[in-house]
Design a protein around this motif. Structure first.
Motif, PDB file in Angstrom:
ATOM      1  N   PRO A 214     -10.309 -20.580  19.509  1.00 16.98           N
ATOM      2  CA  PRO A 214     -10.683 -21.996  19.641  1.00 16.98           C
ATOM      3  C   PRO A 214      -9.575 -22.718  20.399  1.00 16.98           C
ATOM      4  O   PRO A 214      -8.384 -22.546  20.092  1.00 16.98           O
ATOM      5  CB  PRO A 214     -10.782 -22.473  18.194  1.00 16.98           C
ATOM      6  N   PRO A 215      -9.890 -23.492  21.413  1.00 19.24           N
ATOM      7  CA  PRO A 215      -8.842 -24.105  22.237  1.00 19.24           C
ATOM      8  C   PRO A 215      -8.027 -25.136  21.459  1.00 19.24           C
ATOM      9  O   PRO A 215      -8.571 -25.940  20.693  1.00 19.24           O
ATOM     10  CB  PRO A 215      -9.630 -24.760  23.376  1.00 19.24           C
ATOM     11  N   ASN A 216      -6.708 -25.064  21.633  1.00 18.56           N
ATOM     12  CA  ASN A 216      -5.858 -26.113  21.047  1.00 18.56           C
ATOM     13  C   ASN A 216      -5.792 -27.288  22.022  1.00 18.56           C
ATOM     14  O   ASN A 216      -6.449 -27.288  23.060  1.00 18.56           O
ATOM     15  CB  ASN A 216      -4.470 -25.565  20.716  1.00 18.56           C
ATOM     16  N   SER A 217      -4.989 -28.254  21.711  1.00 19.81           N
ATOM     17  CA  SER A 217      -4.973 -29.491  22.506  1.00 19.81           C
ATOM     18  C   SER A 217      -4.639 -29.251  23.976  1.00 19.81           C
ATOM     19  O   SER A 217      -5.245 -29.847  24.874  1.00 19.81           O
ATOM     20  CB  SER A 217      -3.967 -30.479  21.909  1.00 19.81           C
ATOM     21  N   SER A 218      -3.700 -28.342  24.248  1.00 21.33           N
ATOM     22  CA  SER A 218      -3.300 -28.097  25.634  1.00 21.33           C
ATOM     23  C   SER A 218      -4.345 -27.280  26.393  1.00 21.33           C
ATOM     24  O   SER A 218      -4.321 -27.239  27.625  1.00 21.33           O
ATOM     25  CB  SER A 218      -1.962 -27.372  25.674  1.00 21.33           C
ATOM     26  N   GLU A 219      -5.256 -26.609  25.673  1.00 24.63           N
ATOM     27  CA  GLU A 219      -6.257 -25.772  26.324  1.00 24.63           C
ATOM     28  C   GLU A 219      -7.599 -26.481  26.489  1.00 24.63           C
ATOM     29  O   GLU A 219      -8.520 -25.928  27.077  1.00 24.63           O
ATOM     30  CB  GLU A 219      -6.473 -24.492  25.496  1.00 24.63           C
ATOM     31  N   LEU A 220      -7.705 -27.680  26.000  1.00 21.60           N
ATOM     32  CA  LEU A 220      -8.955 -28.430  26.095  1.00 21.60           C
ATOM     33  C   LEU A 220      -9.147 -28.953  27.519  1.00 21.60           C
ATOM     34  O   LEU A 220      -8.585 -29.967  27.896  1.00 21.60           O
ATOM     35  CB  LEU A 220      -8.961 -29.593  25.101  1.00 21.60           C
TER      36      LEU A 220
ATOM     37  N   ILE B  36     -15.964 -30.302  24.754  1.00 21.58           N
ATOM     38  CA  ILE B  36     -16.375 -28.899  24.615  1.00 21.58           C
ATOM     39  C   ILE B  36     -15.260 -28.123  23.935  1.00 21.58           C
ATOM     40  O   ILE B  36     -14.196 -27.914  24.521  1.00 21.58           O
ATOM     41  CB  ILE B  36     -16.692 -28.274  25.996  1.00 21.58           C
ATOM     42  N   LYS B  37     -15.489 -27.687  22.706  1.00 23.17           N
ATOM     43  CA  LYS B  37     -14.482 -26.932  21.954  1.00 23.17           C
ATOM     44  C   LYS B  37     -14.594 -25.444  22.294  1.00 23.17           C
ATOM     45  O   LYS B  37     -14.865 -24.594  21.447  1.00 23.17           O
ATOM     46  CB  LYS B  37     -14.667 -27.155  20.445  1.00 23.17           C
ATOM     47  N   TRP B  38     -14.376 -25.147  23.542  1.00 24.69           N
ATOM     48  CA  TRP B  38     -14.537 -23.777  24.044  1.00 24.69           C
ATOM     49  C   TRP B  38     -13.721 -23.618  25.309  1.00 24.69           C
ATOM     50  O   TRP B  38     -13.521 -24.583  26.055  1.00 24.69           O
ATOM     51  CB  TRP B  38     -16.017 -23.512  24.333  1.00 24.69           C
ATOM     52  N   GLN B  39     -13.245 -22.396  25.540  1.00 30.09           N
ATOM     53  CA  GLN B  39     -12.531 -22.115  26.788  1.00 30.09           C
ATOM     54  C   GLN B  39     -13.005 -20.774  27.348  1.00 30.09           C
ATOM     55  O   GLN B  39     -13.322 -19.848  26.587  1.00 30.09           O
ATOM     56  CB  GLN B  39     -11.017 -22.062  26.554  1.00 30.09           C
ATOM     57  N   PRO B  40     -13.111 -20.652  28.656  1.00 25.09           N
ATOM     58  CA  PRO B  40     -13.567 -19.391  29.253  1.00 25.09           C
ATOM     59  C   PRO B  40     -12.491 -18.309  29.158  1.00 25.09           C
ATOM     60  O   PRO B  40     -11.307 -18.572  29.406  1.00 25.09           O
ATOM     61  CB  PRO B  40     -13.852 -19.778  30.708  1.00 25.09           C
ATOM     62  N   ILE B  41     -12.923 -17.102  28.797  1.00 25.77           N
ATOM     63  CA  ILE B  41     -12.024 -15.954  28.689  1.00 25.77           C
ATOM     64  C   ILE B  41     -12.683 -14.785  29.407  1.00 25.77           C
ATOM     65  O   ILE B  41     -13.882 -14.533  29.217  1.00 25.77           O
ATOM     66  CB  ILE B  41     -11.745 -15.610  27.215  1.00 25.77           C
TER      67      ILE B  41
END
Length: 413
Positions: A119-125, A130-135
């Motif tokens: 789950p993305p933290n603040s720096s990854e948002l 959208i509470k998601w990040q592409p991997i």
């Protein structure tokens, strides 16, 4: 991450060098490899008289359902909880490698799983809504996948082994016992009796199971007893692929390939001091069955959706290495320990390598292809035909040359 076959020798050398006393204070987790089945999906296919057909599945046949997405997301959350002190809290591409078979349902399962794991933290948002990040998720075409999608069509030797298996008395006795039942199923489903066998019975069971899971009405003939018998036939069909006959050779052509990859990858991490901590494989029930069959830990039960087989590699206090295996086949309880026959729950890695050596192929391509069974008479016939073809070609060329000369002479007259 694949290397040449001598990886076992290299790994054993590394383990020997690591055997000397080191300044290691506690048992340390060094790497995790896990293989899971995709989440809940629509049926693989329907049968001719199916009252629901594919219209009952908005996403389409074979596709991941929303329940399947939730199952994989929950598995990702479990992995985050289990490895929160091992993996970085933020996504680090050097720490994890994800590979999936080239199917929508396995690729989507990997995406849902990673959403729960990272789950993305603040720096990854990158988008606060959208509470998601592409991997990244890696894959290869199904026709080229030798690691996670095992050879059913292009491995002649495997087909020979299965042909031998179905001729066994224990196999034929079961088929005789189910003969009348299979005729009834053919009549109910619209399949021909000749074409209805264990594999087709599994497909019928899969369709009915998926429909029941999603609260669709089943036909009157699909009684609890019929469902139980279909499940029994399906289980027997699965076991025929990993058991009964020449187990090691079957494993060398299927699950042994993945066992080999798991060991190769850990060997590479040690050799190159890589920061890689986790390898994740998103695949199928058949992948888990083949892997566990090769390891002799398959319990005979069909892996449920989101079932997860885990390898944990540890460095012990004396500097040696060990491997533990876990199997999570339900979200309602913790995964249970799997023990490689001949070893302990925490198996010394050199012992694990020795015990699995018989199921690891030396050269999959050579082992997979049929031996040349042509007789001397057949070979002589082939040689004779080749010689005759050569003479015909020579005669054709000679006639063409003569014809060309005659035409030239005629034109000059």
């Amino acid at each position: 991450m694949h290397r040449s076959r001598p990886h076992c020798v290299l790994l054993l050398t590394l383990l020997t060098l690591a055997g000397a006393p080191l300044a290691v204070q506690a048992r340390t987790l060094r790497m995790v490899t896990l293989l899971y089945r995709h989440g809940d999906r629509a049926p693989i296919d329907t049968y001719p008289k199916d009252p629901h057909k594919d219209a009952a599945w908005p996403g389409g046949l074979q596709q991941l359902t929303q329940e399947g997405m939730r199952q994989q997301y929950e598995l990702g959350q479990y992995l985050r909880s289990r490895y929160q002190d091992f993996l970085s809290s933020s996504y680090r591409r050097q720490e994890i490698y994800v590979r999936s078979t080239d199917y929508d349902r396995t690729l989507m399962s990997a995406q849902a799983n990673l959403a729960g794991l990272y789950p993305p933290n603040s720096s990854e948002l990158w988008n606060p809504e959208i509470k998601w990040q592409p991997i990244p998720i890696h894959t290869v075409p199904v026709s080229q996948d030798r690691l996670l999608k095992f050879p059913m069509k292009d491995c002649p030797r495997y087909h020979e082994l299965m042909e031998e298996t179905v001729q066994l008395p224990q196999y034929q006795d079961k088929m005789d016992a189910w003969k009348d039942f299979i005729k009834e199923i053919a009549n109910h489903t619209g399949y021909s009796v000749e074409g209805t066998g264990p594999r087709r019975a599994w497909k019928v069971y899969d369709t009915l199971f998926c429909q029941k899971t999603h609260n669709l009405s089943l036909p009157e003939w699909a009684t609890p007893q019929v469902m139980a018998t279909l499940e029994e036939i399906s289980t027997f069909e699965v076991m025929s692929h990993v058991g009964f006959h020449k187990l090691n050779e079957k494993a060398r052509l299927t699950g042994g390939i993945l066992v080999d990859a798991v060991l190769r990858n850990f060997s590479e991490v040690l050799r190159r001091s890589l920061p890689l901590k986790m390898i994740m494989y998103s695949a199928h029930d058949s992948t888990i069955i083949a892997l566990q069959g090769a390891l002799r830990v398959f319990n005979g039960r069909h892996p449920p959706y989101a079932a997860c087989h885990i390898f944990e590699f540890y460095q012990e206090t004396d500097g040696s290495y060990s491997v533990s295996m876990l199997y999570r086949n339900t979200s309602s309880s913790a995964p249970y320990q799997l023990v490689l026959p001949g070893c302990s729950a925490s198996c010394p890695l050199h012992r694990f390598i020795e015990l699995t050596a018989p199921v690891i192929p030396e050269d999959w391509g050579k082992e997979c292809h049929r031996k040349d069974n042509s007789s001397p008479a057949t070979e002589r016939a082939i040689i004779a035909l080749s010689a005759l073809s050569g003479l015909l070609v020579l005669a054709t060329v000679t006639l063409a040359v003569l014809y060309g000369r005659l035409r030239k002479r005629y034109r000059t007259m």
